[in-house]
Design a protein around this motif. Structure first.
Motif, PDB file in Angstrom:
ATOM      1  N   ALA A  21       0.696   8.339  27.921  1.00 10.50           N
ATOM      2  CA  ALA A  21      -0.177   7.386  28.619  1.00 10.50           C
ATOM      3  C   ALA A  21      -1.005   6.552  27.647  1.00 10.50           C
ATOM      4  N   LYS A  22      -0.866   5.209  27.779  1.00  9.82           N
ATOM      5  CA  LYS A  22      -1.656   4.287  26.945  1.00  9.82           C
ATOM      6  C   LYS A  22      -3.140   4.610  27.101  1.00  9.82           C
ATOM      7  N   ASN A  23      -3.579   4.781  28.368  1.00 10.95           N
ATOM      8  CA  ASN A  23      -5.021   4.937  28.612  1.00 10.95           C
ATOM      9  C   ASN A  23      -5.536   6.337  28.309  1.00 10.95           C
ATOM     10  N   LEU A  26      -5.190   6.164  23.410  1.00 16.79           N
ATOM     11  CA  LEU A  26      -6.150   5.334  22.650  1.00 16.79           C
ATOM     12  C   LEU A  26      -7.469   6.085  22.475  1.00 16.79           C
ATOM     13  N   LYS A  27      -7.895   6.792  23.497  1.00 21.99           N
ATOM     14  CA  LYS A  27      -9.152   7.551  23.408  1.00 21.99           C
ATOM     15  C   LYS A  27      -8.994   8.782  22.536  1.00 21.99           C
ATOM     16  N   GLN A  28      -7.750   9.362  22.549  1.00 21.12           N
ATOM     17  CA  GLN A  28      -7.523  10.569  21.752  1.00 21.12           C
ATOM     18  C   GLN A  28      -7.440  10.216  20.267  1.00 21.12           C
ATOM     19  N   ARG A 121     -14.935  -9.939  34.287  1.00 25.03           N
ATOM     20  CA  ARG A 121     -15.913 -10.050  33.201  1.00 25.03           C
ATOM     21  C   ARG A 121     -15.883  -8.835  32.275  1.00 25.03           C
ATOM     22  N   ARG A 122     -15.770  -7.688  32.874  1.00 20.80           N
ATOM     23  CA  ARG A 122     -15.645  -6.415  32.155  1.00 20.80           C
ATOM     24  C   ARG A 122     -16.731  -6.219  31.076  1.00 20.80           C
ATOM     25  N   PRO A 123     -17.997  -6.230  31.479  1.00 20.58           N
ATOM     26  CA  PRO A 123     -19.076  -6.011  30.501  1.00 20.58           C
ATOM     27  C   PRO A 123     -19.033  -4.587  29.935  1.00 20.58           C
ATOM     28  N   THR A 163     -22.176   2.667  38.308  1.00 18.25           N
ATOM     29  CA  THR A 163     -20.893   2.736  39.041  1.00 18.25           C
ATOM     30  C   THR A 163     -19.921   3.481  38.121  1.00 18.25           C
ATOM     31  N   ILE A 164     -18.841   3.943  38.701  1.00 11.59           N
ATOM     32  CA  ILE A 164     -17.891   4.739  37.928  1.00 11.59           C
ATOM     33  C   ILE A 164     -17.274   3.871  36.831  1.00 11.59           C
ATOM     34  N   THR A 165     -17.301   4.349  35.606  1.00  8.40           N
ATOM     35  CA  THR A 165     -16.665   3.637  34.501  1.00  8.40           C
ATOM     36  C   THR A 165     -15.827   4.633  33.700  1.00  8.40           C
ATOM     37  N   VAL A 166     -14.533   4.338  33.561  1.00  4.29           N
ATOM     38  CA  VAL A 166     -13.628   5.258  32.863  1.00  4.29           C
ATOM     39  C   VAL A 166     -14.005   5.359  31.386  1.00  4.29           C
ATOM     40  N   ARG A 235       1.028   7.497  34.035  1.00  5.73           N
ATOM     41  CA  ARG A 235       1.223   7.366  35.489  1.00  5.73           C
ATOM     42  C   ARG A 235       1.456   5.911  35.883  1.00  5.73           C
ATOM     43  N   LEU A 236       0.965   4.968  35.039  1.00 11.92           N
ATOM     44  CA  LEU A 236       1.138   3.553  35.382  1.00 11.92           C
ATOM     45  C   LEU A 236       2.567   3.124  35.089  1.00 11.92           C
ATOM     46  N   GLU A 237       3.119   3.618  33.976  1.00 13.43           N
ATOM     47  CA  GLU A 237       4.530   3.325  33.693  1.00 13.43           C
ATOM     48  C   GLU A 237       5.407   3.974  34.758  1.00 13.43           C
ATOM     49  N   THR A 310      -6.525   0.673  40.634  1.00 12.34           N
ATOM     50  CA  THR A 310      -6.454  -0.787  40.539  1.00 12.34           C
ATOM     51  C   THR A 310      -5.254  -1.213  39.693  1.00 12.34           C
ATOM     52  N   ASP A 311      -4.898  -0.407  38.681  1.00  9.13           N
ATOM     53  CA  ASP A 311      -3.751  -0.791  37.838  1.00  9.13           C
ATOM     54  C   ASP A 311      -2.437  -0.710  38.601  1.00  9.13           C
ATOM     55  N   PHE A 312      -2.435   0.040  39.697  1.00 18.35           N
ATOM     56  CA  PHE A 312      -1.195   0.173  40.477  1.00 18.35           C
ATOM     57  C   PHE A 312      -1.027  -1.014  41.424  1.00 18.35           C
ATOM     58  N   ILE A 333     -12.154  -2.984  42.522  1.00 21.48           N
ATOM     59  CA  ILE A 333     -12.706  -2.658  41.204  1.00 21.48           C
ATOM     60  C   ILE A 333     -12.985  -3.910  40.376  1.00 21.48           C
ATOM     61  N   PHE A 334     -12.001  -4.795  40.266  1.00 25.33           N
ATOM     62  CA  PHE A 334     -12.179  -5.988  39.425  1.00 25.33           C
ATOM     63  C   PHE A 334     -12.252  -7.237  40.293  1.00 25.33           C
ATOM     64  N   GLU A 335     -12.988  -8.217  39.766  1.00 29.10           N
ATOM     65  CA  GLU A 335     -13.253  -9.404  40.597  1.00 29.10           C
ATOM     66  C   GLU A 335     -12.138 -10.446  40.548  1.00 29.10           C
TER      67      GLU A 335
HETATM   68  C1  EPZ Z   1     -10.071   1.490  32.185  1.00 25.31           C
HETATM   69  O1  EPZ Z   1     -10.792   0.332  31.809  1.00 25.31           O
HETATM   70  C2  EPZ Z   1      -8.604   1.186  31.934  1.00 25.31           C
HETATM   71  N1  EPZ Z   1      -8.388   0.867  30.522  1.00 25.31           N
HETATM   72  C3  EPZ Z   1      -8.166  -0.002  32.797  1.00 25.31           C
HETATM   73  O2  EPZ Z   1      -6.765  -0.174  32.599  1.00 25.31           O
HETATM   74  C4  EPZ Z   1      -8.410   0.336  34.264  1.00 25.31           C
HETATM   75  O3  EPZ Z   1      -8.058  -0.770  35.059  1.00 25.31           O
HETATM   76  C5  EPZ Z   1      -9.904   0.669  34.459  1.00 25.31           C
HETATM   77  O4  EPZ Z   1     -10.266   1.768  33.581  1.00 25.31           O
HETATM   78  C6  EPZ Z   1     -10.224   1.068  35.895  1.00 25.31           C
HETATM   79  O5  EPZ Z   1      -9.465   2.196  36.227  1.00 25.31           O
HETATM   80  C7  EPZ Z   1      -8.367   1.870  29.608  1.00 25.31           C
HETATM   81  O6  EPZ Z   1      -8.559   3.040  29.916  1.00 25.31           O
HETATM   82  C8  EPZ Z   1      -8.070   1.475  28.176  1.00 25.31           C
HETATM   83  P1  EPZ Z   1     -14.124   0.637  33.918  1.00 25.31           P
HETATM   84  P2  EPZ Z   1     -12.409   0.397  31.689  1.00 25.31           P
HETATM   85  O7  EPZ Z   1     -15.215   0.775  32.924  1.00 25.31           O
HETATM   86  O8  EPZ Z   1     -12.831   1.752  31.346  1.00 25.31           O
HETATM   87  C9  EPZ Z   1     -17.435  -2.414  35.411  1.00 25.31           C
HETATM   88  C10 EPZ Z   1      -4.812  -1.328  31.980  1.00 25.31           C
HETATM   89  O9  EPZ Z   1      -4.157  -2.174  32.556  1.00 25.31           O
HETATM   90  N2  EPZ Z   1     -18.156  -2.072  34.178  1.00 25.31           N
HETATM   91  O10 EPZ Z   1     -13.707   1.848  34.690  1.00 25.31           O
HETATM   92  O11 EPZ Z   1     -12.820  -0.724  30.803  1.00 25.31           O
HETATM   93  C11 EPZ Z   1     -16.130  -3.167  35.126  1.00 25.31           C
HETATM   94  O12 EPZ Z   1     -16.385  -4.552  34.978  1.00 25.31           O
HETATM   95  C12 EPZ Z   1      -6.334  -1.402  31.973  1.00 25.31           C
HETATM   96  O13 EPZ Z   1      -4.335  -0.337  31.349  1.00 25.31           O
HETATM   97  C13 EPZ Z   1     -19.432  -2.591  33.976  1.00 25.31           C
HETATM   98  O14 EPZ Z   1     -19.949  -3.357  34.800  1.00 25.31           O
HETATM   99  O15 EPZ Z   1     -12.831   0.052  33.180  1.00 25.31           O
HETATM  100  C14 EPZ Z   1     -15.286  -2.856  36.339  1.00 25.31           C
HETATM  101  O16 EPZ Z   1     -15.627  -3.743  37.392  1.00 25.31           O
HETATM  102  C15 EPZ Z   1      -6.799  -2.643  32.683  1.00 25.31           C
HETATM  103  N3  EPZ Z   1     -20.100  -2.254  32.833  1.00 25.31           N
HETATM  104  C16 EPZ Z   1     -15.725  -1.429  36.714  1.00 25.31           C
HETATM  105  O17 EPZ Z   1     -16.979  -1.206  36.035  1.00 25.31           O
HETATM  106  C17 EPZ Z   1     -19.572  -1.416  31.886  1.00 25.31           C
HETATM  107  O18 EPZ Z   1     -20.225  -1.128  30.858  1.00 25.31           O
HETATM  108  C18 EPZ Z   1     -14.745  -0.352  36.267  1.00 25.31           C
HETATM  109  O19 EPZ Z   1     -14.465  -0.563  34.900  1.00 25.31           O
HETATM  110  C19 EPZ Z   1     -18.267  -0.907  32.112  1.00 25.31           C
HETATM  111  C20 EPZ Z   1     -17.590  -1.229  33.263  1.00 25.31           C
END
Ligand code: EPZ
Length: 425
Positions: A21-23, A26-28, A121-123, A163-166, A235-237, A310-312, A333-335
């Motif tokens: 898994a790419k996701n 990268l973290k490992q 935007r993905r801040p 909010t939940i952030t991976v 799981r995305l592949e 969301t990636d699915f 999840i994303f705008e």
């Molecule tokens: C991970 O991104 C994945 N990337 C994304 O996969 C995946 O779409 C996303 O999680 C959601 O499942 C990796 O793991 C490398 P988030 P991540 O923080 O962690 C907002 C792919 O195609 N947010 O869970 O960056 C954000 O804008 C990629 O493989 C803030 O506002 O996503 C989003 O709306 C695309 N502030 C929401 O939270 C922050 O500091 C969820 O983002 C961080 C996030």
């Protein structure tokens, strides 16, 4: 620039090995920064995101070596220059995952604001706030974050994500492993890739537990040891190839994937009436698209894990064009993650955009080949799926986006009978 030329309408059949898994990987790779001992990762996918992060870690001063087969050996000895260049941050948002481990072990890192990409935007404000809660100082100047830990290191803190952030969850876990005291992370992500990172860190000697559904507690330790870790299947592949089988009415066996990680997707397959067989012990899922059942329209809403990822969403939209009736997709999840739909319309799909996060897809419609361009990774996979399902020939440009996250995708598709080849344009 390279392009894919695809002639669709061929039912795919056979077996495909799902890569690591790419996701997760990268973290490992970033986790290896937390120790001066050797870390070895297995089942590492041959994708450009891994190559980019490998180069960045090399420039920082670490040794990252590909082993024969699917191994990667990492040794984070001394730092020569704790810096991530702007152009890397723009290409690879995941490079931001170096922040936590670099602060925890070396106390400093200069890295760019990765900025948004096509999907929003993905801040990174949640990441910055979590590090500051642990005592880090992070100044933002001219597009770069200048981060440093206190002289006596990071300290445990109570972090509650708005909010939940991976990756926010993952950065906090990585930083907390070597912090003084205990860190409690609330509103933590539950994605399987987060658990795979936790498993690797615990094997390195970290003290990490999930103590409630979305609560993680980390007891900081003085140092971590090296380890060998096998990356979970992507799981995305897996979902991408499952949809390729379904939309071409073929039969495909996916090897090397835990069906438990596909729960929300398989639940949608049940509602769609798509026939499949999942075998957790064998780590396989067999998709029986040739069963001929007519697919039924469904309503889909993306959500954090264990909801529908969301990636699915983008790849699934191709399948919904083949379902009888009106399906709806709601991206929560994303705008800005429905852009691929306009390409499907160009290929004959009947899609109405209800607003920037919702769309209605009416099927079944016969897709036809077209010339289209890819703008991001998952949209790229989606256009490949559409071209495979369409009659006639499609030409897809911008395929470097697909190489970021899919290992040798055309070789795997050709092995299943697809008519796809890569050309220099
Ligand atoms: C991970 O991104 C994945 N990337 C994304 O996969 C995946 O779409 C996303 O999680 C959601 O499942 C990796 O793991 C490398 P988030 P991540 O923080 O962690 C907002 C792919 O195609 N947010 O869970 O960056 C954000 O804008 C990629 O493989 C803030 O506002 O996503 C989003 O709306 C695309 N502030 C929401 O939270 C922050 O500091 C969820 O983002 C961080 C996030």
């Amino acid at each position: 620039m390279q392009k894919f030329v695809i002639t669709g309408g061929v039912p795919l059949s056979g077996e495909v090995r799902i890569a690591g898994a790419k996701n997760a990987v990268l973290k490992q790779m970033a986790a290896a920064v937390l120790t001066d001992e050797l870390c070895t990762l297995r089942n590492v996918p041959k994708i450009s995101d891994v190559a980019i992060l490998r180069e960045v870690m090399g420039d920082i001063g670490f040794e990252v070596r590909r082993l024969n087969g699917d191994g990667l050996e990492l040794h984070a000895g001394e730092v020569s220059w704790p810096f991530v260049p702007l152009e890397v941050g723009m290409k690879l948002r995941a490079s931001f995952i170096l922040l936590g481990p670099m602060l925890a072990r070396f106390g400093r890192l200069i890295l760019p604001n990765p900025g948004g990409d096509r999907i929003g935007r993905r801040p990174v404000d949640f990441h910055v706030a979590a590090m500051e809660a642990m005592g880090a100082t992070i100044d933002y100047r001219n597009g770069y974050y200048f981060a440093s830990a206190p002289p006596d290191g990071l300290r445990g803190a109570h972090i509650e994500f708005p909010t939940i952030t991976v990756m926010g969850t993952e950065n906090a876990i990585l930083a907390a492993t070597l912090a003084r005291g205990t860190t409690v992370i609330d509103n933590a992500a539950l994605e399987p890739e987060v658990d795979d990172l936790i498993a690797m860190l615990c094997a390195m000697g970290a003290q990490i537990q999930r103590t409630a559904e979305r609560r993680i507690e980390v007891q900081g330790v003085a140092r971590l040891r090296g380890t060998e870790h096998r990356v979970i299947g992507d799981r995305l592949e897996a979902e991408t190839f499952a949809i390729a089988a379904a939309t071409t009415r073929g039969d495909v066996t996916l090897n090397g994937i835990d069906p438990g990680h596909l729960g929300a997707f398989l639940e949608i397959c049940d509602r769609l009436g798509l026939s499949y067989h999942a075998d957790a012990a064998a780590a396989t899922v067999v998709i029986r698209g040739a069963a001929g059942d007519e697919l039924r329209a469904v309503d889909v809403r993306t959500d954090v894990y264990p909801g529908f990822a969301t990636d699915f969403q983008a790849p699934l939209s191709v399948l919904l064009t083949q379902a009888a009736g009106a399906s709806t997709i709601h991206e929560t999840i994303f705008e800005d993650r429905l852009d691929h739909l306009r390409h499907l319309v160009k290929m004959g799909a009947d899609i109405e955009l209800l607003d920037e996060r919702r769309a209605r897809i009416t099927g079944p419609t016969q897709l036809h080949g077209a010339e289209v361009g890819i703008a991001d990774l998952r949209a790229g996979a989606t256009l490949i799926l559409a071209a495979l399902a369409a009659t006639g020939t499609s030409v897809i440009s911008g395929i470097e986006h697909v190489d970021r996250g899919y290992e040798q995708i055309e070789a795997k598709l050709v092995a299943l009978g697809a008519q796809i080849n890569r050309i220099e344009a």
